[in-house]
Design a protein around this motif. Structure first.
Motif, short mmCIF file in Angstrom:
data_model
loop_
_atom_site.label_atom_id
_atom_site.label_comp_id
_atom_site.label_asym_id
_atom_site.label_seq_id
_atom_site.Cartn_x
_atom_site.Cartn_y
_atom_site.Cartn_z
N ALA A 208 33.52 -40.81 37.41
CA ALA A 208 34.39 -39.66 37.32
C ALA A 208 35.35 -39.67 36.14
O ALA A 208 35.71 -38.81 35.42
N ILE A 209 35.61 -40.89 35.86
CA ILE A 209 36.51 -41.37 34.61
C ILE A 209 35.79 -41.10 33.37
O ILE A 209 36.24 -40.39 32.55
N GLU A 210 34.62 -41.47 33.31
CA GLU A 210 33.74 -41.23 32.10
C GLU A 210 33.33 -39.70 32.05
O GLU A 210 33.64 -39.18 30.71
N ALA A 211 33.23 -39.17 33.00
CA ALA A 211 32.87 -37.54 33.11
C ALA A 211 34.11 -36.90 32.28
O ALA A 211 34.01 -35.78 31.71
N LEU A 212 35.36 -37.29 32.86
CA LEU A 212 36.64 -36.52 32.25
C LEU A 212 36.78 -36.88 30.85
O LEU A 212 37.31 -36.16 30.20
N MET A 221 39.62 -29.83 22.78
CA MET A 221 40.34 -31.08 22.78
C MET A 221 39.46 -32.17 23.76
O MET A 221 38.87 -31.74 24.78
N ASP A 222 39.41 -33.37 23.42
CA ASP A 222 38.62 -34.23 24.20
C ASP A 222 39.35 -34.91 25.35
O ASP A 222 40.86 -34.73 25.20
N GLY A 223 38.58 -35.11 26.51
CA GLY A 223 39.28 -35.12 27.90
C GLY A 223 40.09 -36.51 27.70
O GLY A 223 40.86 -36.78 28.63
N SER A 297 46.63 -37.23 41.98
CA SER A 297 45.50 -37.45 40.89
C SER A 297 44.54 -36.53 40.69
O SER A 297 43.51 -36.70 39.91
N ILE A 298 44.44 -35.49 41.61
CA ILE A 298 43.26 -34.47 41.70
C ILE A 298 43.34 -33.63 40.56
O ILE A 298 42.08 -33.31 39.82
N GLY A 299 44.45 -33.02 40.26
CA GLY A 299 44.47 -31.97 39.29
C GLY A 299 43.75 -32.22 37.91
O GLY A 299 42.75 -31.59 37.57
N PRO A 300 43.60 -33.43 37.18
CA PRO A 300 43.36 -33.62 36.07
C PRO A 300 41.55 -33.55 36.11
O PRO A 300 40.75 -33.03 35.09
N PHE A 301 41.05 -33.94 37.43
CA PHE A 301 39.40 -33.79 37.65
C PHE A 301 39.26 -32.26 37.59
O PHE A 301 37.90 -31.94 37.80
N GLY A 302 40.12 -31.22 37.65
CA GLY A 302 39.53 -30.03 37.66
C GLY A 302 38.80 -29.55 36.42
O GLY A 302 37.96 -28.50 36.31
N TRP A 303 38.95 -30.29 35.25
CA TRP A 303 38.27 -30.29 34.17
C TRP A 303 36.82 -30.47 34.16
O TRP A 303 36.05 -30.01 33.38
N VAL A 304 36.60 -31.27 35.33
CA VAL A 304 35.28 -31.68 35.56
C VAL A 304 34.62 -30.71 36.41
O VAL A 304 33.51 -30.20 36.11
#
Length: 491
Positions: A208-212, A221-223, A297-304
């Protein structure tokens, strides 16, 4: 139909609880404070459920989509810190002083320690600004039902309001805290389940971190920027170079409210004894910490997640309150997302019920009864009527709300916290609190917070709680020196 059935079943349950607690409510103390007989589990989960509303699920969770993990980290840190401080610094003396003076509302506590004017000012602050806060929670409930059930937004508002006002009016504080216990458990389980499902769907935490990191955000812009401080945020604030002060002041404003918000600290008064407070010092920060780490912590993963289903990112940037419901609908199967829907609706109702009960009791106990003496039964019945009135007013404003959830909450909490924190500490820790200083500091904090929001906030991007608290402290000190309280002998 599964989602609708689960939701209807839940709504019927909370009304039945209200009816059951109505039969157990014997008088004013029961209706206002559940007879001061609450145990650790009820007090802790009621504190948790009241504090975390749809603002936490939708606003707290979704804002990370715009601000990244700087938002998640600071908000989680402050939540845990101030939960610990609330139960260590405020709870023990609050229980002791309220019992000693026989106060059953927070404004009444001010009156017993600092005079009637402080009671009236405190009650007015509660009525005005908690009505404003309720707008944000109604908005969250309306957004949720709109996204997850394709329901008309206004219909969602009305359904939420009707159910809460019915069981709160008939069951009083007993109904509030018992539904809070159930709602708190549902909210905690729902928040943890959503986070774990999200991580699992992305292949585990490392994946998940790598995908973000590899995602493209805000265009090109890079994640990786989501993991850095001061790199992402609303363009006007980025341009002003004020992202860090903005995030720090907003997360502080929302979290520090645990120390002084009347709807929270009144639960310390309702506790059965000091042992309940001691046990709550351990349990409450623990459940708050678990929930905060997961949901914020959920919000940022919305970009994925979101780009997998739609190319329209703009809608989510304009209203980050939509991020969490969208993720939940896409990741959970129908039966499970019904439970999550119930969890977020529970988060809304568990806060609204406490707020309308608090506002209604402040109106009757701290305003009306200063003008006219009422029999106990009359006071209870008038409070029930007030519940319906004060629950309905925010619905009108929520039809066209004044901003996204997190903004409304931040402003409301800024005013409430800056108005109550210093006076409350003075009343709890001073042998003879200065009544003039307490009232003056409350008024100054409210005025400062409002003026700062309208005239300086969008210049400096620092939330009003910071100047509000600073002015409150300064005014309290100056008025204490200028108008020294008479000694007990002189009084």
């Amino acid at each position: 139909m599964i989602i609708e059935s689960v939701l209807v079943g839940y709504l019927v349950l909370v009304i039945l609880i209200g009816v059951y607690e109505y039969r157990k409510t014997k008088g004013l103390l029961d209706y206002y404070l559940a007879g001061k007989k609450l145990g650790t589990l009820v007090v802790s989960f009621s504190f948790f459920a009241t504090y975390f509303s749809t603002a936490a699920f939708l606003g707290g969770g979704g804002t990370g989509f715009l601000l990244g993990f700087q938002w998640s980290a600071f908000l989680t840190f402050f939540h845990i810190l101030f939960a610990i401080l609330a139960w260590m610094v405020i709870a023990p003396p609050m229980k002791k002083v309220a019992d000693e003076y026989g106060a059953i509302t927070i404004p009444e506590l001010f009156r017993k320690r600092a005079g009637v004017l402080s009671q009236v000012v405190a009650a007015l602050v509660i009525i005005v600004f908690f009505e404003l806060y309720m707008v944000s929670i109604y908005k969250g409930a309306g957004n949720l039902l709109q996204v997850m059930l394709s329901m008309d937004y206004t219909t969602g508002l009305v359904i939420t309001a009707l159910i809460v006002m019915i069981y709160t009016a008939i069951g009083g504080f007993r109904a509030v805290v018992m539904t809070d216990l159930i709602q708190g458990i549902i909210v905690l389980v729902g928040g943890v389940a959503l986070f774990l499902t999200l991580i699992y769907s992305l292949g585990g935490f490392s994946a998940a971190i790598e995908a973000l990191n590899n995602a493209k955000i805000f265009g090109e812009m890079d994640g990786k920027a989501l993991f850095e401080i001061g790199k992402v945020g609303p363009p006007p604030i980025l341009k002003a170079g004020m992202i860090v002060p903005f995030v720090l002041s907003l997360t502080f404003a929302i979290s520090v409210a645990q120390l002084a918000s009347p709807q929270l600290v009144v639960r310390f008064v309702a506790a059965r004894d000091s042992r309940v407070i001691a046990n709550g010092m351990i349990l409450t920060p623990l459940i708050i910490g678990v929930f905060a780490i997961c949901v914020f912590s959920i919000g940022p993963f919305g970009w994925v997640v979101i780009p997998k289903y739609t190319d329209d990112i703009t809608a989510f940037l304009k209203d980050t309150d939509l991020v969490v419901p969208f993720i939940a609908m896409k990741l959970f199967p129908v039966g499970v997302n019904a439970l999550l829907l119930t969890a977020i609706i529970a988060a809304a109702m568990s806060t609204i019920n406490s707020l309308i009960h608090l506002v209604a009791t402040a109106f009757v106990r701290d305003l009306v009864q200063n003008v006219k003496s009422l029999e106990e039964n009359t006071a209870v019945n008038l409070t029930r009527i007030a519940v319906f009135i004060f629950a309905a007013v925010p619905v009108i404003f929520a039809v066209k709300p004044m901003g996204v959830i997190v903004e409304i909450v931040g402003v409301s909490f800024s005013v409430i916290t800056s108005a109550f924190l210093i006076p409350l500490i003075a009343c709890l820790y001073s042998e003879r609190p200065n009544s003039t200083a307490i009232t003056a500091s409350m008024v100054a904090a409210v005025i400062t917070s409002i003026l700062w929001y309208f005239y300086y906030y969008k210049v400096y991007w620092i939330y009003p709680v910071v100047p509000g608290l600073l002015v409150s402290v300064v005014v309290f000190v100056l008025f204490s020196l200028a108008f020294p309280q008479p000694s007990k002998a002189e009084a």
